[in-house]
Design a protein around this motif. Sequence first.
Motif, PDB file in Angstrom:
ATOM      1  N   TYR A  86      41.009   4.050  35.648  1.00  0.00           N
ATOM      2  CA  TYR A  86      41.157   2.728  36.261  1.00  0.00           C
ATOM      3  C   TYR A  86      42.007   2.814  37.517  1.00  0.00           C
ATOM      4  CZ  TYR A  86      39.682   0.822  31.716  1.00  0.00           C
ATOM      5  OH  TYR A  86      38.994   0.515  30.580  1.00  0.00           O
ATOM      6  N   SER A  87      43.028   3.637  37.470  1.00  0.00           N
ATOM      7  CA  SER A  87      43.965   3.713  38.587  1.00  0.00           C
ATOM      8  C   SER A  87      43.279   4.213  39.847  1.00  0.00           C
ATOM      9  CB  SER A  87      45.126   4.648  38.237  1.00  0.00           C
ATOM     10  OG  SER A  87      45.922   4.881  39.377  1.00  0.00           O
ATOM     11  N   LYS A  99      44.692 -13.814  37.586  1.00  0.00           N
ATOM     12  CA  LYS A  99      45.039 -12.778  36.623  1.00  0.00           C
ATOM     13  C   LYS A  99      43.837 -12.267  35.841  1.00  0.00           C
ATOM     14  CE  LYS A  99      47.488 -14.147  33.117  1.00  0.00           C
ATOM     15  NZ  LYS A  99      48.657 -14.538  32.290  1.00  0.00           N
ATOM     16  N   SER A 117      39.264  -6.671  37.812  1.00  0.00           N
ATOM     17  CA  SER A 117      39.849  -5.705  36.890  1.00  0.00           C
ATOM     18  C   SER A 117      40.646  -4.633  37.621  1.00  0.00           C
ATOM     19  CB  SER A 117      38.735  -5.029  36.097  1.00  0.00           C
ATOM     20  OG  SER A 117      38.031  -4.148  36.969  1.00  0.00           O
ATOM     21  N   ARG A 118      41.130  -3.671  36.856  1.00  0.00           N
ATOM     22  CA  ARG A 118      41.855  -2.544  37.430  1.00  0.00           C
ATOM     23  C   ARG A 118      40.952  -1.587  38.193  1.00  0.00           C
ATOM     24  NH1 ARG A 118      47.067  -1.331  36.218  1.00  0.00           N
ATOM     25  NH2 ARG A 118      48.118  -2.723  34.758  1.00  0.00           N
ATOM     26  N   TYR A 135      43.726  -3.587  44.158  1.00  0.00           N
ATOM     27  CA  TYR A 135      44.801  -4.555  44.302  1.00  0.00           C
ATOM     28  C   TYR A 135      45.569  -4.676  42.998  1.00  0.00           C
ATOM     29  CZ  TYR A 135      42.015  -5.663  48.361  1.00  0.00           C
ATOM     30  OH  TYR A 135      41.306  -5.578  49.531  1.00  0.00           O
ATOM     31  N   SER A 136      46.713  -4.023  42.905  1.00  0.00           N
ATOM     32  CA  SER A 136      47.530  -4.052  41.696  1.00  0.00           C
ATOM     33  C   SER A 136      48.993  -4.217  42.078  1.00  0.00           C
ATOM     34  CB  SER A 136      47.355  -2.769  40.879  1.00  0.00           C
ATOM     35  OG  SER A 136      46.035  -2.632  40.430  1.00  0.00           O
ATOM     36  N   SER A 164      54.232  -1.891  38.415  1.00  0.00           N
ATOM     37  CA  SER A 164      54.668  -1.996  37.025  1.00  0.00           C
ATOM     38  C   SER A 164      56.191  -1.919  36.997  1.00  0.00           C
ATOM     39  CB  SER A 164      54.075  -0.864  36.185  1.00  0.00           C
ATOM     40  OG  SER A 164      52.672  -0.953  36.156  1.00  0.00           O
ATOM     41  N   GLU A 189      47.715  -0.775  30.001  1.00  0.00           N
ATOM     42  CA  GLU A 189      46.645  -0.573  30.967  1.00  0.00           C
ATOM     43  C   GLU A 189      45.439  -1.417  30.582  1.00  0.00           C
ATOM     44  OE1 GLU A 189      45.575   3.262  32.232  1.00  0.00           O
ATOM     45  OE2 GLU A 189      47.625   3.941  32.440  1.00  0.00           O
ATOM     46  N   ASP A 207      44.489  -6.420  33.574  1.00  0.00           N
ATOM     47  CA  ASP A 207      45.912  -6.676  33.776  1.00  0.00           C
ATOM     48  C   ASP A 207      46.300  -6.478  35.240  1.00  0.00           C
ATOM     49  OD1 ASP A 207      48.594  -7.131  33.399  1.00  0.00           O
ATOM     50  OD2 ASP A 207      49.004  -5.115  32.638  1.00  0.00           O
ATOM     51  N   VAL A 208      45.881  -7.407  36.094  1.00  0.00           N
ATOM     52  CA  VAL A 208      46.291  -7.348  37.485  1.00  0.00           C
ATOM     53  C   VAL A 208      47.251  -8.471  37.864  1.00  0.00           C
ATOM     54  CG1 VAL A 208      44.230  -6.157  38.300  1.00  0.00           C
ATOM     55  CG2 VAL A 208      44.230  -8.637  38.188  1.00  0.00           C
ATOM     56  N   ASP A 218      53.623 -11.541  43.909  1.00  0.00           N
ATOM     57  CA  ASP A 218      53.414 -11.899  42.502  1.00  0.00           C
ATOM     58  C   ASP A 218      53.555 -13.413  42.384  1.00  0.00           C
ATOM     59  OD1 ASP A 218      53.479 -12.256  39.769  1.00  0.00           O
ATOM     60  OD2 ASP A 218      54.746 -10.504  39.391  1.00  0.00           O
TER      61      ASP A 218
END
Length: 440
Positions: free
Chosen positions: A178-179, A363, A367-368, A372-373, A376, A384, A388-389, A418
């Motif tokens: 995902y990353s 939100k 997805s991941r 755009y994240s 953490s 993960e 969860d963005v 955020d």
Amino acid sequence: MKKSMIMLFTIILVLSIAGTAVAANDFSDVAARHWAYDAVSQLQQAGLVDGYSDGTFRGDKALTRYEFAVVIARGLENYTKANTQQKGLLDKLSAEFAAELNNIGVRLNKLEKNQPNLKFSGNAEVRYTSQDNNGTVASSVGGAYRIRLNGVAKVDDNTNLGLRLASGTTKAGTKYKYSSATFTSFGANSAADDNKNNVTLDRIFLTSNIGAVQTTVGAQELKLGTTNFIVDSGVTSFDGIKFATAAGAVNLVGNWGRQQKNSNTTIEVASLEAAAKQGNFNYGAGYATLKDRGTVHTTLAEYLYGNAKYQFDAGFSLGGEYVYNQQSDSDKTAWTAIATIGDQEIVKKGQNNVVVKYYRVGKNSISRLTSYSLQSKAGAGVTEAFSDVRNLKGLNVAYNYGFSKNLTAYVAYQKLTDREAAAADDRGFRYYRAAVVAKF
């Protein structure tokens, strides 16, 4: 003809660097007052010949007969574009250098037979980033790099094999992670799995035309939409099949396949897109589902999306994309707007532009698989989870400049905010970045 001209350009480059490397009676200089110099100069001014490999005809340097033949051959490729006078010059030059032109043709035929079937191209990026993480995690300053090498091999007249070798960081248990952390940091700790420099064969596929349908099978790019907003297609791949065809003025693309995260999660991807163009207006729409076919079967996302771009003139375009995840109950929309000011593509020396992107992400919208994240928070134990963005908005401004056709650079500023966190849990950040990108 195109293959021949590629080889001609190669010969021009070799000659311009190395000069003459064979017997003088075959490659003697043409006398300085020879009428051919003036003729070729006229053709160059008319844009019918390119001259040397750097695009110039050096009238102050004596040319060999062989070099003249190479330049003339380039002009002959543009014969249909020439007027009557220019065609006369090309005919006269062809007669004068007939033996050399014929010699080039013989040599090219021999060279083409020895060319490898598998051909590579690629790009490398080196960048330096200063990032401020709003105090929630330590800010960082440092460099990173990435290399991607694309290969294409002709199988037959209807089928090609494609592959990609890519450097990046590894992650245990991940096939298509995902990353989007595909850059390796300078001086990264090789003992840390996430920071290893790892080169992988991450794509390999066959593309063939079946009637009017172009079909691609194998590990390939996952692309949804046109702006890389829904999915970062440069990073994300999947195992499956893609169909592409046209229905009148509408282009249709369908994907089906799977992306394995680890032993417990397998994402099934299915999508259908339609795109069209009217004058300077490009637009399209699509539908996609992402389902977990691993240990627990569930629908992760069900996207409806649309995109559009309008080219106002040679120096300005405006586009964007909108996404609606109807699988979610709240925070299920995301959109981006992109303005390009200046040269729309950087493809030669001196071209430049400014690209401004603004995006707003719910939100539970994308997805991941996107780039755009938020950060953490240290010690927060953030999972993960696929979506969860978090709620965020962002602004990216980049200036791009071309040093040559294959060497560009950019400087960029980005801020991610955020939208739902308290000050103590703010995972937003901003960065300043400078990078050089080489294509080869």
